[in-house]
Design a protein around this motif. Sequence first.
Motif, PDB file in Angstrom:
ATOM      1  N   SER A 208      -9.826  -8.628  -5.711  1.00 37.30           N
ATOM      2  CA  SER A 208      -9.371  -9.898  -6.272  1.00 37.30           C
ATOM      3  C   SER A 208     -10.552 -10.839  -6.411  1.00 37.30           C
ATOM      4  CB  SER A 208      -8.282 -10.531  -5.400  1.00 37.30           C
ATOM      5  OG  SER A 208      -8.787 -10.815  -4.104  1.00 37.30           O
TER       6      SER A 208
ATOM      7  N   HIS B  74      -7.753  -3.394  -2.004  1.00 38.81           N
ATOM      8  CA  HIS B  74      -7.407  -4.606  -2.749  1.00 38.81           C
ATOM      9  C   HIS B  74      -8.678  -5.185  -3.366  1.00 38.81           C
ATOM     10  CE1 HIS B  74      -3.470  -4.753  -0.690  1.00 38.81           C
ATOM     11  NE2 HIS B  74      -4.151  -4.401   0.394  1.00 38.81           N
TER      12      HIS B  74
ATOM     13  N   VAL C 262      -5.004   1.196   1.547  1.00 42.77           N
ATOM     14  CA  VAL C 262      -4.890   0.396   0.331  1.00 42.77           C
ATOM     15  C   VAL C 262      -6.222  -0.315   0.096  1.00 42.77           C
ATOM     16  CG1 VAL C 262      -3.644  -1.411  -0.892  1.00 42.77           C
ATOM     17  CG2 VAL C 262      -2.443   0.042   0.757  1.00 42.77           C
TER      18      VAL C 262
ATOM     19  N   GLY D 145      -6.563  -6.662  -8.640  1.00 43.79           N
ATOM     20  CA  GLY D 145      -6.183  -7.985  -9.097  1.00 43.79           C
ATOM     21  C   GLY D 145      -7.227  -8.649  -9.977  1.00 43.79           C
TER      22      GLY D 145
ATOM     23  N   THR E  43      -4.136   3.997  -2.246  1.00 39.75           N
ATOM     24  CA  THR E  43      -3.707   3.298  -3.453  1.00 39.75           C
ATOM     25  C   THR E  43      -4.653   2.143  -3.738  1.00 39.75           C
ATOM     26  OG1 THR E  43      -2.221   1.891  -2.155  1.00 39.75           O
ATOM     27  CG2 THR E  43      -1.285   3.906  -3.112  1.00 39.75           C
TER      28      THR E  43
ATOM     29  N   ASP F 246      -4.980  -1.704  -5.426  1.00 40.20           N
ATOM     30  CA  ASP F 246      -4.365  -2.948  -5.892  1.00 40.20           C
ATOM     31  C   ASP F 246      -5.452  -3.754  -6.589  1.00 40.20           C
ATOM     32  OD1 ASP F 246      -2.924  -5.242  -6.322  1.00 40.20           O
ATOM     33  OD2 ASP F 246      -3.068  -5.944  -4.245  1.00 40.20           O
TER      34      ASP F 246
END
Length: 390
Positions: free
Chosen positions: A328, A326, A324, A289, A285, A287
Motif C-alpha cells: 500500500s 500487503h 499474506v 493496494g 496471497t 493484497d
Amino acid sequence: MPEHPWDQAGPRFRPPPGVTLYVPVVVAFLVQVPPTIGVGLWLRAEPRWLLLATALAAASALALLAARAFPGLTVAVVAAIVTADLFLPPEVGPPPIALAFAIVGAIVRGALIWALGSVGAAWLVVVVVGGVNGHPWHPLRIAAATLALALCFAIGAGIRRRVERAASHRAQLVERRRANDQAERARIARELHDVLAHSLSQIAVQSGVGLHLFDREPERAREALASIRRLSATGLDEVRGVLAILRGDDADSTTPTGISLTPQAQLAEIPALVAERTGHGLTVTLDDGLRGRMPRSGIQTAAYRIVQEALTNVVRHSEAAHAVVHLSCEDDVLVIAVDDDGVGSAGRPEGGGVRGMRERAALLGGTVDLTVGPLGGTRVLARLPWEEPA
C-alpha cells in the motif's frame, strides 16, 4: 573494492629517521665547535678555557643524539651545558644552536614540561648568577636571548600541532577506510544472502518433496526435480549478476541463459514470487493496494528483496499454513506488510536476513519492524519512501 578517493593524493614525504636525528647534531657541531675555536684563537683566550669551551660546545651538540629516546633529559643536559659555557671566557661566541634544536625536539616529542623547566631554570641562573658575580648582562642581550628562546618554543609548538593534526588525519583515514570496508562487506553479504537464501530454501523444500514421493508418485517427484533444476539455474544466474555488479561489469551483459546480469527485481515480479512460495502446505496471497502505482526503481528493488526475505523466513522458520503480503501507499510512503499464522519469532535472535532487510531499508531512509501480526504469527512491516533520497 573501490579505491578510496581520500587516498589518491598519496602519502606525504617524510625524511628518513636518521636525517631527523643526525642533521641537528651535525649542524650544531659545525655551527658551534669551529667558531668557538676560531673566536678563542682570535681573542687569544687561555688554552685551558679555550679547550673547555670547545669541549662544552661539542658536548652540547653530541647530546642531541639522545633527543629521540630521551627528549626531556636531552634538553635539560643541553641547557645545563650552555649555561656553564656562558660563564667561560671569552664572553662572545657562536649561538648555542644545540639548545634551539633541543627545545624544538623536546616540544615536538611531548616533553614540553621538561623544556619549560630546564630553560626557565637556566635563564634564571644566568641572570641571577651574572648579577651576583658582578657581571650583569646587557639588557639588550637578555632581551634578544629571551626572544630567541620564545621563538624556539613557538616553532616547537607549531611543529607539534602539525604532527598532531597529521596523526589525527591519518587516524580518521584509517577509521573511514575501515567503515567503508565494513559497509562493502555488509553490502556483499546482503546481496548474496538475498539471492542465495531464496533459491536454496526452495531447493531444500523441493528436494524433500522429491525424496518423499520418489517411490510412490514418481511423476510428482520428477516435477520436484525439474523445479530444483530451474531454481538452481535461476539462483546461479542471480549470483552471477550480484558478482557482476560488485566487480563493476557492464550492466547490459547477460548470462548464458539470457538473463540480465543486473538483478533489479521489481514490484511487478511479486505475484510470481507469491505463486512460487505457495505449495507444500503453505498458501501465500497478495493484497495489492497500489492500484498500478509504482515508486522509483531502487525502491521497488528494495521492496521486492524485503518481501522475498520475509517469505523465505516464513518457509524456513514459521511453520505457517497461510501468509499474506500487503502492499500500500500511505502519504508518499510505500508500506509493505508480510503476515503469517506461524509460531512467531518471539525469543528467537535476529539472523542475517533480518539485518539485511533493516540495512536495505535504512539505506533508503526507511524502517523494518518485526511484531506480532493479526494472523497470530510474525508481521514484517517495512516503510520505504516513495521517492529515492537524493
